[in-house]
Design an enzyme around this catalytic site. Structure first.
Site, PDB file in Angstrom:
ATOM      1  N   GLY A  71       0.815  -1.211   0.000  1.00  0.00           N
ATOM      2  CA  GLY A  71       0.000   0.000   0.000  1.00  0.00           C
ATOM      3  C   GLY A  71       0.852   1.267   0.000  1.00  0.00           C
ATOM      4  O   GLY A  71       0.562   2.222  -0.728  1.00  0.00           O
ATOM      5  N   SER A  72       1.899   1.277   0.810  1.00  0.00           N
ATOM      6  CA  SER A  72       2.736   2.481   0.903  1.00  0.00           C
ATOM      7  C   SER A  72       3.372   2.796  -0.445  1.00  0.00           C
ATOM      8  O   SER A  72       3.403   3.957  -0.868  1.00  0.00           O
ATOM      9  CB  SER A  72       3.828   2.296   1.958  1.00  0.00           C
ATOM     10  OG  SER A  72       3.253   2.032   3.214  1.00  0.00           O
ATOM     11  N   ASN A 151      -8.255   3.995   8.462  1.00  0.00           N
ATOM     12  CA  ASN A 151      -7.711   2.828   9.150  1.00  0.00           C
ATOM     13  C   ASN A 151      -7.915   2.867  10.662  1.00  0.00           C
ATOM     14  O   ASN A 151      -7.927   1.832  11.307  1.00  0.00           O
ATOM     15  CB  ASN A 151      -6.223   2.662   8.828  1.00  0.00           C
ATOM     16  CG  ASN A 151      -5.453   3.955   8.912  1.00  0.00           C
ATOM     17  OD1 ASN A 151      -5.811   4.946   8.281  1.00  0.00           O
ATOM     18  ND2 ASN A 151      -4.404   3.973   9.707  1.00  0.00           N
ATOM     19  N   GLN A 179      -7.697   0.064   3.235  1.00  0.00           N
ATOM     20  CA  GLN A 179      -8.625  -0.503   4.218  1.00  0.00           C
ATOM     21  C   GLN A 179      -9.944  -0.946   3.573  1.00  0.00           C
ATOM     22  O   GLN A 179     -10.660  -1.761   4.139  1.00  0.00           O
ATOM     23  CB  GLN A 179      -8.938   0.522   5.317  1.00  0.00           C
ATOM     24  CG  GLN A 179      -7.803   0.762   6.276  1.00  0.00           C
ATOM     25  CD  GLN A 179      -7.530  -0.407   7.210  1.00  0.00           C
ATOM     26  OE1 GLN A 179      -8.429  -1.156   7.585  1.00  0.00           O
ATOM     27  NE2 GLN A 179      -6.277  -0.567   7.587  1.00  0.00           N
ATOM     28  N   SER A 199      -3.581  -3.299  -0.813  1.00  0.00           N
ATOM     29  CA  SER A 199      -2.472  -4.057  -0.244  1.00  0.00           C
ATOM     30  C   SER A 199      -2.929  -5.451   0.178  1.00  0.00           C
ATOM     31  O   SER A 199      -3.937  -5.596   0.872  1.00  0.00           O
ATOM     32  CB  SER A 199      -1.914  -3.297   0.962  1.00  0.00           C
ATOM     33  OG  SER A 199      -0.870  -4.047   1.553  1.00  0.00           O
ATOM     34  N   HIS A 201      -1.936  -7.784   2.308  1.00  0.00           N
ATOM     35  CA  HIS A 201      -1.981  -8.318   3.683  1.00  0.00           C
ATOM     36  C   HIS A 201      -3.151  -7.787   4.499  1.00  0.00           C
ATOM     37  O   HIS A 201      -3.372  -8.227   5.626  1.00  0.00           O
ATOM     38  CB  HIS A 201      -0.649  -8.077   4.402  1.00  0.00           C
ATOM     39  CG  HIS A 201      -0.381  -6.660   4.815  1.00  0.00           C
ATOM     40  ND1 HIS A 201      -0.535  -6.249   6.114  1.00  0.00           N
ATOM     41  CD2 HIS A 201       0.042  -5.577   4.131  1.00  0.00           C
ATOM     42  CE1 HIS A 201      -0.201  -4.968   6.213  1.00  0.00           C
ATOM     43  NE2 HIS A 201       0.149  -4.539   5.013  1.00  0.00           N
ATOM     44  N   THR A 237      12.308  -7.895 -11.120  1.00  0.00           N
ATOM     45  CA  THR A 237      11.665  -9.180 -11.343  1.00  0.00           C
ATOM     46  C   THR A 237      10.449  -9.296 -10.428  1.00  0.00           C
ATOM     47  O   THR A 237      10.531  -8.989  -9.246  1.00  0.00           O
ATOM     48  CB  THR A 237      12.664 -10.327 -11.065  1.00  0.00           C
ATOM     49  OG1 THR A 237      13.781 -10.125 -11.928  1.00  0.00           O
ATOM     50  CG2 THR A 237      12.042 -11.687 -11.320  1.00  0.00           C
ATOM     51  N   CYS A 325       1.415   6.643  21.129  1.00  0.00           N
ATOM     52  CA  CYS A 325       2.400   6.399  22.197  1.00  0.00           C
ATOM     53  C   CYS A 325       3.280   5.205  21.894  1.00  0.00           C
ATOM     54  O   CYS A 325       4.487   5.233  22.110  1.00  0.00           O
ATOM     55  CB  CYS A 325       1.692   6.111  23.516  1.00  0.00           C
ATOM     56  SG  CYS A 325       0.871   7.544  24.177  1.00  0.00           S
TER      57      CYS A 325
HETATM   58  C1  PLP Z   1      -1.927  -0.507   5.921  1.00  0.00           C
HETATM   59  C2  PLP Z   1      -2.253   0.756   5.225  1.00  0.00           C
HETATM   60  C3  PLP Z   1      -1.337   1.339   4.319  1.00  0.00           C
HETATM   61  C4  PLP Z   1       0.037   0.770   4.088  1.00  0.00           C
HETATM   62  O1  PLP Z   1      -0.006  -0.448   3.415  1.00  0.00           O
HETATM   63  P1  PLP Z   1       1.303  -1.371   3.427  1.00  0.00           P
HETATM   64  O2  PLP Z   1       0.965  -2.487   2.514  1.00  0.00           O
HETATM   65  O3  PLP Z   1       1.488  -1.817   4.835  1.00  0.00           O
HETATM   66  O4  PLP Z   1       2.435  -0.531   2.929  1.00  0.00           O
HETATM   67  C5  PLP Z   1      -1.723   2.476   3.660  1.00  0.00           C
HETATM   68  N1  PLP Z   1      -2.924   3.044   3.869  1.00  0.00           N
HETATM   69  C6  PLP Z   1      -3.824   2.525   4.725  1.00  0.00           C
HETATM   70  C7  PLP Z   1      -5.151   3.190   4.885  1.00  0.00           C
HETATM   71  C8  PLP Z   1      -3.518   1.375   5.440  1.00  0.00           C
HETATM   72  O5  PLP Z   1      -4.395   0.869   6.287  1.00  0.00           O
END
Ligand code: PLP
Length: 393
Positions: A71-72, A151, A179, A199, A201, A237, A325
């Site tokens: 996602g990032s 999120n 999300q 993303s 995961h 790759t 925190c």
């Molecule tokens: C988890 C998340 C990301 C980042 O995704 P990654 O696959 O961990 O880099 C970006 N945006 C939102 C809203 C997320 O919940």
């Protein structure tokens, strides 16, 4: 001790069927998708089949999908790539105050490079202020980037309306849907989405694999230079096992979306009801209707989210806090501040995100422990003591 995992907003357990689909590409089928012999070709085919699966869910063309490392990376690629490509037209970007750091930090980086960024506020439920959005549009605005669902508090943004406003003003619209994908139906055509991040995961797929949708005709700078993979946009790759896993995960998730969502939402509502019934002085954050099925975010007054998390962990419960925190900062979450929570309330927030593997027994165990922990933490809280004295006066 059993692990009770109610942090599905952070990541999810990889589905066994996903692992099974990936295994051949971690062992006997190890060819490079760019190679022309059979071992390579079958890997290429696996990548393209996964691409078809993602495209089908989003209602776009397979050649509008680019695989990334998550996602990032998708957010970085889209936002920077589009901003740079359209810089001649303008240097203004609009986003929201409640974005994920993958978007916020990218925008801050662009500000340092001379771009101008406007951060639009949200109401007390976390919904973007559309009037403010319309007002902030300039002739130099090239990109609007607003997340599909938050999120932390689970609020689902008015994406179709934002897409419409962007389209009417000839502005590109990107959405961080990390999300949302896996939780809601998404049709990029109907919603006027030009660019979207997801993303693996977050929907029972593997980590380190994501995808970026960019509508045909929209240009963006390539993020990684090198070979010609991903139609010349993302060299390297391909992560074939990851891509296959993501494809399988998105397919599985959308095959049974309604069934899972119903179960997840029931468990979430049950959890919130139980907490409301048994614990006083709480605040439920996020919109009641427009929200992700599994997300709950509750502030428990007079206690620290960090203490709550540590005590839950001792009981084998994995959840997450609304304050930052735990990440070494004393500032409460920017999202909770943006919805207007005072610092001291934002600090005592707990995000419980329920997923398809959770059971009612687990929620009961969670609630029992939460009731006991909140009571214990309040007993040792000076704020609570002071509050009680005033209440009893
Ligand atoms: C988890 C998340 C990301 C980042 O995704 P990654 O696959 O961990 O880099 C970006 N945006 C939102 C809203 C997320 O919940």
């Amino acid at each position: 001790m059993k692990t009770i995992y109610v942090d599905n907003g952070a990541t999810t357990k990889t589905d066994e069927e996903v692992i099974k689909a990936m295994l051949p590409y971690l062992s006997e089928s190890y060819g490079n998708p760019s190679s022309i012999y059979k071992l390579g070709r079958e890997n290429k085919k696996a990548v393209e089949e996964a691409r078809d699966k993602v495209a089908k869910v989003l209602n776009c063309e397979p050649n509008e999908i680019y695989f990334t490392a998550g996602g990032s990376e998708s957010d970085n690629t889209a936002i920077k790539g589009i901003a740079y490509q359209y810089r001649d037209k303008g240097n203004h970007i609009i986003t929201s105050k409640i974005e994920h750091p993958a978007v916020l930090e990218t925008c801050k980086k662009l500000e340092k490079e001379g771009f101008e960024v406007t951060y639009i506020g949200v109401d007390e439920n976390g919904i973007l202020n559309l009037e403010e959005l319309k007002k902030e549009i300039r002739p130099t605005t090239t990109l609007i980037t607003v997340m599909f669902a938050n999120n932390e508090i689970g609020t689902i943004e008015p994406i179709e309306e934002i897409g419409k406003i962007a389209k009417e003003n000839d502005i590109i619209f990107h959405t961080d849907a990390v999300q949302a994908v896996g939780n809601v139906e998404i049709d990029v055509k109907k919603l006027n989405i030009d660019s979207l991040s997801l993303s693996g995961h977050k929907f029972y797929g593997p980590k380190g694999i994501g995808a970026l949708y960019v509508r045909k005709g929209i240009k963006f700078d390539k993020f990684i230079n090198g070979g010609h993979q991903e139609r010349n946009k993302r060299a390297g790759t391909e992560n074939v096992p990851g891509i296959v896993g993501l494809g399988k995960a998105i397919e599985l998730t959308y095959e049974s979306l309604e069934e899972h969502n119903q179960k997840i939402k029931e468990l979430r509502d049950y959890y919130v009801e139980q907490v409301e019934e048994r614990i006083a002085y709480i605040k439920i954050n996020g919109d009641k209707e427009r929200r992700l099925p599994g997300n709950s975010n509750i502030s428990f007054r007079f206690i620290e989210g960090e203490g709550l998390l540590l005590n839950l962990d001792l009981k084998g419960i994995c959840a997450s806090s609304g304050s930052a925190c735990t990440s070494g900062s004393l500032d409460p979450s920017h999202v909770l501040l943006a919805i207007g929570l005072p610092h001291e309330i934002a600090h005592g927030s707990l995000r419980v995100s329920i997923g398809k593997y959770n059971t009612k027994e687990e929620i009961d165990y969670l609630v029992e422990n939460l009731v006991e922990i909140v009571e214990r933490l309040r007993e040792i809280s000076p704020l609570w003591e002071k509050f009680m004295e005033e209440e009893n006066r």
